[in-house]
Motif scaffolding. Structure first.
Motif, PDB file in Angstrom:
ATOM      1  N   LYS A 185      15.038  -8.934 -50.606  1.00 22.56           N
ATOM      2  CA  LYS A 185      13.835  -8.739 -49.793  1.00 22.56           C
ATOM      3  C   LYS A 185      14.090  -7.873 -48.573  1.00 22.56           C
ATOM      4  O   LYS A 185      13.171  -7.604 -47.799  1.00 22.56           O
ATOM      5  N   HIS A 186      15.344  -7.455 -48.403  1.00 16.68           N
ATOM      6  CA  HIS A 186      15.738  -6.599 -47.273  1.00 16.68           C
ATOM      7  C   HIS A 186      15.321  -7.240 -45.947  1.00 16.68           C
ATOM      8  O   HIS A 186      14.739  -6.613 -45.067  1.00 16.68           O
ATOM      9  N   LYS A 187      15.648  -8.529 -45.823  1.00 22.09           N
ATOM     10  CA  LYS A 187      15.300  -9.301 -44.636  1.00 22.09           C
ATOM     11  C   LYS A 187      16.538  -9.971 -44.063  1.00 22.09           C
ATOM     12  O   LYS A 187      17.488 -10.295 -44.794  1.00 22.09           O
ATOM     13  N   ILE A 188      16.503 -10.202 -42.762  1.00 23.01           N
ATOM     14  CA  ILE A 188      17.513 -11.014 -42.106  1.00 23.01           C
ATOM     15  C   ILE A 188      16.843 -12.311 -41.656  1.00 23.01           C
ATOM     16  O   ILE A 188      15.877 -12.281 -40.871  1.00 23.01           O
ATOM     17  N   ARG A 189      17.325 -13.430 -42.179  1.00 25.95           N
ATOM     18  CA  ARG A 189      16.811 -14.723 -41.728  1.00 25.95           C
ATOM     19  C   ARG A 189      17.609 -15.130 -40.490  1.00 25.95           C
ATOM     20  O   ARG A 189      18.838 -15.082 -40.488  1.00 25.95           O
ATOM     21  N   ILE A 190      16.904 -15.532 -39.454  1.00 25.16           N
ATOM     22  CA  ILE A 190      17.527 -15.862 -38.180  1.00 25.16           C
ATOM     23  C   ILE A 190      17.481 -17.371 -37.968  1.00 25.16           C
ATOM     24  O   ILE A 190      16.412 -17.988 -38.062  1.00 25.16           O
ATOM     25  N   THR A 191      18.644 -17.966 -37.734  1.00 29.13           N
ATOM     26  CA  THR A 191      18.712 -19.407 -37.541  1.00 29.13           C
ATOM     27  C   THR A 191      19.300 -19.735 -36.165  1.00 29.13           C
ATOM     28  O   THR A 191      20.031 -18.937 -35.570  1.00 29.13           O
ATOM     29  N   TYR A 192      18.958 -20.923 -35.706  1.00 29.91           N
ATOM     30  CA  TYR A 192      19.493 -21.419 -34.438  1.00 29.91           C
ATOM     31  C   TYR A 192      19.703 -22.919 -34.590  1.00 29.91           C
ATOM     32  O   TYR A 192      18.769 -23.659 -34.912  1.00 29.91           O
ATOM     33  N   GLU A 193      20.939 -23.354 -34.404  1.00 28.08           N
ATOM     34  CA  GLU A 193      21.309 -24.765 -34.576  1.00 28.08           C
ATOM     35  C   GLU A 193      20.851 -25.269 -35.936  1.00 28.08           C
ATOM     36  O   GLU A 193      20.189 -26.302 -36.057  1.00 28.08           O
ATOM     37  N   ASP A 194      21.169 -24.499 -36.983  1.00 33.31           N
ATOM     38  CA  ASP A 194      20.915 -24.842 -38.395  1.00 33.31           C
ATOM     39  C   ASP A 194      19.439 -24.862 -38.785  1.00 33.31           C
ATOM     40  O   ASP A 194      19.090 -25.316 -39.881  1.00 33.31           O
ATOM     41  N   ALA A 195      18.574 -24.355 -37.935  1.00 27.40           N
ATOM     42  CA  ALA A 195      17.146 -24.295 -38.263  1.00 27.40           C
ATOM     43  C   ALA A 195      16.697 -22.836 -38.303  1.00 27.40           C
ATOM     44  O   ALA A 195      17.064 -22.044 -37.435  1.00 27.40           O
TER      45      ALA A 195
END
Length: 230
Positions: free
Chosen positions: A30-40
């Motif tokens: 999907k040419h996306k970067i998923r951004i997480t913070y503290e496992d969410a």
């Protein structure tokens, strides 16, 4: 949603996110970067088609690319070849596939009845020719040019007819890129509009996580126009 149009804006955003303890997970299909913070998961960054993300280093590079866009709906399709965002060639296909009274494609209608009727046979023949022409056009581009990506938009109902074992799309599935917008009518104008949009990056923040980005973004009351296309 917030749109970023310049390479330096995207790079600056990723640097800011990393400095604030956010982690990245790249989805190549999907040419996306998923951004997480503290496992969410708190946000997604859809990258422009000319950007290349290197997960090992977390770096972005921008380069000229050639790509095909293929948008398919029952009875209508648009296919185009682009070099660095410029449309070099295109073709719009139409076929008699929809039963007028029910507004249902012949492919879907096969699950009920009507397969033996003359009109149904005509529609089936048109459907087969329709998908063959699409794949022939894509194969022609693949044979004539160096292609980095093949962007596609097609309902799952039509996948078995578009992605056949011998099809150009199936043979080059490593280049496939799912167009991240809903396309109702695959016309030439829509082909050009989608080409414009995939050259932009877009940051989509989860509603409950907006506080994480309060110091970076100002509220943009005009951003809802693009939300419908995500």
């Amino acid at each position: 949603m917030h749109l970023l149009s310049k390479a330096e804006e995207i790079v600056h955003f990723l640097e800011w996110a990393e400095e604030n303890g956010m982690l990245f997970e790249y989805d190549g299909s999907k040419h996306k970067i998923r951004i997480t913070y503290e496992d969410a998961r708190i946000a997604e960054l859809r990258l422009p088609i000319l950007a290349e993300y290197i997960p090992e280093t977390g770096q972005l590079k921008f380069e000229e690319k050639n790509y095909i866009l293929c948008m398919v709906r029952a009875g209508m399709a648009a296919v185009g070849y682009f070099e660095n965002g410029i449309n070099i060639s295109h073709k719009v296909f139409r076929a008699y596939m929809v039963r007028k009274k029910q507004g249902k494609s012949q492919i879907k209608y096969l699950k009920t009845k009507g397969k033996s009727r003359a009109g149904s046979r005509v529609r089936l023949g048109e459907s087969e020719s329709f998908f063959n022409q699409i794949n022939d056009r894509i194969a022609s581009y693949m044979n004539s040019y160096h292609v980095d990506h093949i962007g596609y938009s097609c309902s799952k109902t039509l996948w078995p007819f578009l992605f056949t074992p011998d099809s150009a799309l199936q043979k080059n599935k490593n280049l496939l890129y799912k167009i991240p917008f809903h396309i109702q009518q695959p016309t030439y104008d829509k082909l050009l509009e989608i080409n414009r949009l995939i050259h932009l990056a877009a940051i989509k923040v989860e509603e409950s996580e907006k506080a994480h980005f309060a110091t970076y973004f100002k509220e943009d009351s005009d951003s809802s126009q693009e939300d419908e296309l995500w």
